[in-house]
Write an enzyme that holds these catalytic residues in place. Structure first.
Site, PDB file in Angstrom:
ATOM      1  N   GLN A 106       2.245   6.872  -1.146  1.00 43.52           N
ATOM      2  CA  GLN A 106       3.383   6.045  -0.764  1.00 43.52           C
ATOM      3  C   GLN A 106       4.628   6.288  -1.617  1.00 43.52           C
ATOM      4  OE1 GLN A 106       0.579   2.386  -0.599  1.00 43.52           O
ATOM      5  NE2 GLN A 106       2.229   1.869   0.779  1.00 43.52           N
ATOM      6  N   HIS A 164      -6.838   6.135  -2.577  1.00 38.83           N
ATOM      7  CA  HIS A 164      -6.044   5.052  -1.995  1.00 38.83           C
ATOM      8  C   HIS A 164      -5.548   5.506  -0.606  1.00 38.83           C
ATOM      9  CE1 HIS A 164      -3.359   1.374  -2.870  1.00 38.83           C
ATOM     10  NE2 HIS A 164      -3.192   1.676  -1.589  1.00 38.83           N
ATOM     11  N   ASN A 202      -9.661   2.156  -2.744  1.00 41.00           N
ATOM     12  CA  ASN A 202      -8.818   1.035  -2.364  1.00 41.00           C
ATOM     13  C   ASN A 202      -9.103   0.584  -0.939  1.00 41.00           C
ATOM     14  OD1 ASN A 202      -6.162  -0.555  -2.906  1.00 41.00           O
ATOM     15  ND2 ASN A 202      -5.852   0.329  -0.888  1.00 41.00           N
ATOM     16  N   GLU A 203      -9.453  -0.665  -0.785  1.00 38.98           N
ATOM     17  CA  GLU A 203      -9.622  -1.300   0.531  1.00 38.98           C
ATOM     18  C   GLU A 203     -10.312  -0.408   1.563  1.00 38.98           C
ATOM     19  OE1 GLU A 203      -5.956  -2.778   2.056  1.00 38.98           O
ATOM     20  OE2 GLU A 203      -5.664  -4.174   0.421  1.00 38.98           O
TER      21      GLU A 203
HETATM   22  C1  FCB Z   1      -2.323  -3.034   0.858  1.00 36.40           C
HETATM   23  C2  FCB Z   1      -2.433  -1.535   0.582  1.00 36.40           C
HETATM   24  C3  FCB Z   1      -1.164  -0.987  -0.019  1.00 36.40           C
HETATM   25  C4  FCB Z   1       0.046  -1.522   0.712  1.00 36.40           C
HETATM   26  C5  FCB Z   1       0.026  -3.030   0.754  1.00 36.40           C
HETATM   27  C6  FCB Z   1       1.233  -3.666   1.403  1.00 36.40           C
HETATM   28  O1  FCB Z   1      -3.300  -3.453   1.731  1.00 36.40           O
HETATM   29  O2  FCB Z   1      -3.481  -1.292  -0.326  1.00 36.40           O
HETATM   30  O3  FCB Z   1      -1.226   0.406  -0.011  1.00 36.40           O
HETATM   31  O4  FCB Z   1       0.077  -0.998   1.983  1.00 36.40           O
HETATM   32  O5  FCB Z   1      -1.129  -3.434   1.445  1.00 36.40           O
END
Ligand code: FCB
Length: 460
Positions: A77, A172, A216-217
């Protein structure tokens, strides 16, 4: 018609003889179903009941000594030029990204990281969460780029010179294009590539990093990549979800073991999102069960599989999400996009952070809030947003939740995945034509908070 054909003499006799047993069987099914439903209902109602807390009368709310104050970014990003990533090709496709935006040089962080670390320093940050871009480290399968490791080493040294503690995310959202081409997380055999990448990074950088996040997520990756098709690989195939989930869980566990084999003292966690999912109508049974189940499937199912391989939990909180049966009914007539932005009420709700933290109590693990943020277009000012959420973090700590750090999402205005450059969450504005950085007025209060390790409690 079918029933008539099946219902012949043989069957009639069978039913006659076994009538009693069939009846018993049906009663047992009914009892099992009813008691299961009752248990689920009871559990859901209990789960959804707000804990709440009293307000402190103190003028300032002090945080524990050594609390980490930081911001978070993700390589894809902010860095720019990540041409070997699966996102790079994806975003060139027509209609994938809002307004046709491209990352291009993003926020040019790959080049300007020294200046960015200076800005963190001006904002009194003592920690920085950032990610290493796998597709830079291993642009082609099995070919590791030592120069890229040196780049990240330099980022780490720059941080260390300013007394800023790094928290490093290994994956990520963005993946090497070749990895996706080989089937990505769909194939169990591919976990070994992740292991090789993690081993390489850890071998080179573990002496400079104490806090690691394996991924990440992963649930957001699965849902946006394989259900809503908003992210690469842009599929809509719910049947793959179970396999993907199994593989990322396995990959996390392997990552955890690899890092610990190299550094026993390191702290290794995962970053997961949790909204405050609540029923829109407090007494509605279906909404209660749905809210509980959504939270479970979205966040806790995965965490429960890896509790033995977690030194801490990285928690992301952004909003409260009302579950409204009337809205679910509408789902069938709507596209997923309309459903998400319209019927699901996602709202700014700082108390939700307290409630979510309380829902994590049973894990008995340290928690870092690894993301929480607000875009510029929101009706709430960023300083108020941060202050109000931090008060809730304070109250959770008072209740015994071991929160050790807070990372505002995000440092710089940057590329917000399929939202492009429209969603500006940054503490720092980036002029897209000159790349000039300006700390936004609303960010200075966070700098003061970090400096005093406390948040004001006087009414706003
Ligand atoms: C999260 C993501 C991050 C960004 C934020 C707004 O879920 O991990 O990269 O997009 O949202």
């Amino acid at each position: 018609m079918n029933l008539y054909i099946c219902y012949n003499d043989e069957m009639k006799n069978y039913l006659e003889i076994n009538k009693k047993y069939i009846l018993i069987f049906l009663i047992v099914c009914l009892v099992v179903f009813t008691s299961g439903f009752a248990r689920l209902t009871y559990k859901s109602f209990r789960y959804n009941k707000a804990y709440g807390h009293d307000k402190s009368n103190d003028e300032t709310l002090n945080f524990p000594k050594g609390f980490l104050w930081g911001t978070a970014t993700a390589a894809y990003q902010v860095e720019g030029g990540n041409v070997y990533s699966n996102w790079w090709d994806f975003e060139q496709e027509e209609g994938r990204i809002k307004n046709g935006d491209r990352t291009d040089i993003a926020a040019n962080h790959y080049v300007m990281y020294k200046q960015d670390v200076d800005l963190m320093n001006q904002l009194n940050m003592n920690s920085y969460r950032f990610s290493i871009e796998w597709s830079r480290i291993e642009p082609k399968q099995g070919e590791f780029d030592a120069e890229e490791i040196e780049h990240y080493r330099d980022v780490l040294n720059t941080l260390s010179a300013k007394g800023i503690k790094p928290m490093v995310t290994l994956w990520h959202h963005s993946l090497p294009y070749w990895f996706e081409d080989l089937g990505g997380w769909e194939r169990q055999e591919n976990i070994t590539y992740y292991e090789e990448y993690v081993s390489y990074v850890v071998k080179n950088l573990s002496s400079e990093v104490d806090l690691w996040i394996t991924m990440n997520e992963p649930m957001a990756y699965i849902s946006c990549g394989y259900i809503s098709a908003k992210w690469p690989p842009g599929e809509q195939d719910i049947w793959k979800v179970n396999r993907l989930l199994k593989n990322v869980i396995q990959a996390h566990k392997r990552g955890y073991e690899i890092i610990h084999a190299s550094d026993q003292e390191a702290e290794v966690g995962i970053a997961e999102h949790s909204s405050y999912a609540v029923p829109y109508h407090k007494n509605n049974v279906i909404e209660n069960i749905a809210a509980y189940s959504i939270d479970y499937i979205w966040t806790h199912y995965l965490l429960e599989q890896i509790t033995d391989e977690l030194d801490f939990i990285g928690l992301h909180y952004y909003y409260r999400q009302y579950i409204n049966v009337a809205a679910v009914k509408d789902l069938f007539g709507q596209s997923l996009d309309e459903f998400e932005s319209g019927s699901m009420d996602r709202s700014y709700y700082p108390q939700g952070l307290f409630e979510v933290l309380m829902r994590f109590e049973d894990y008995n693990k340290p928690i870092y809030i690894t993301e929480l943020g607000v875009p510029d277009y929101h009706e709430i000012d960023r300083d108020q947003f941060i202050r109000e959420h931090l008060r809730e973090v304070y109250y959770a700590i008072q209740q015994g939740i071991d929160v050790r750090g807070f990372y505002y999402w995000t440092l710089l205005d940057c590329f917000e995945w399929s939202e492009g450059y429209d969603a500006e969450f940054g503490l720092i504005d980036v002029d897209r034509s000159t790349m000039e950085r300006t700390i936004k007025d609303e960010s200075w209060e966070y700098a003061q908070i970090a400096n005093c390790n406390c948040v004001s409690n006087s009414s706003d």
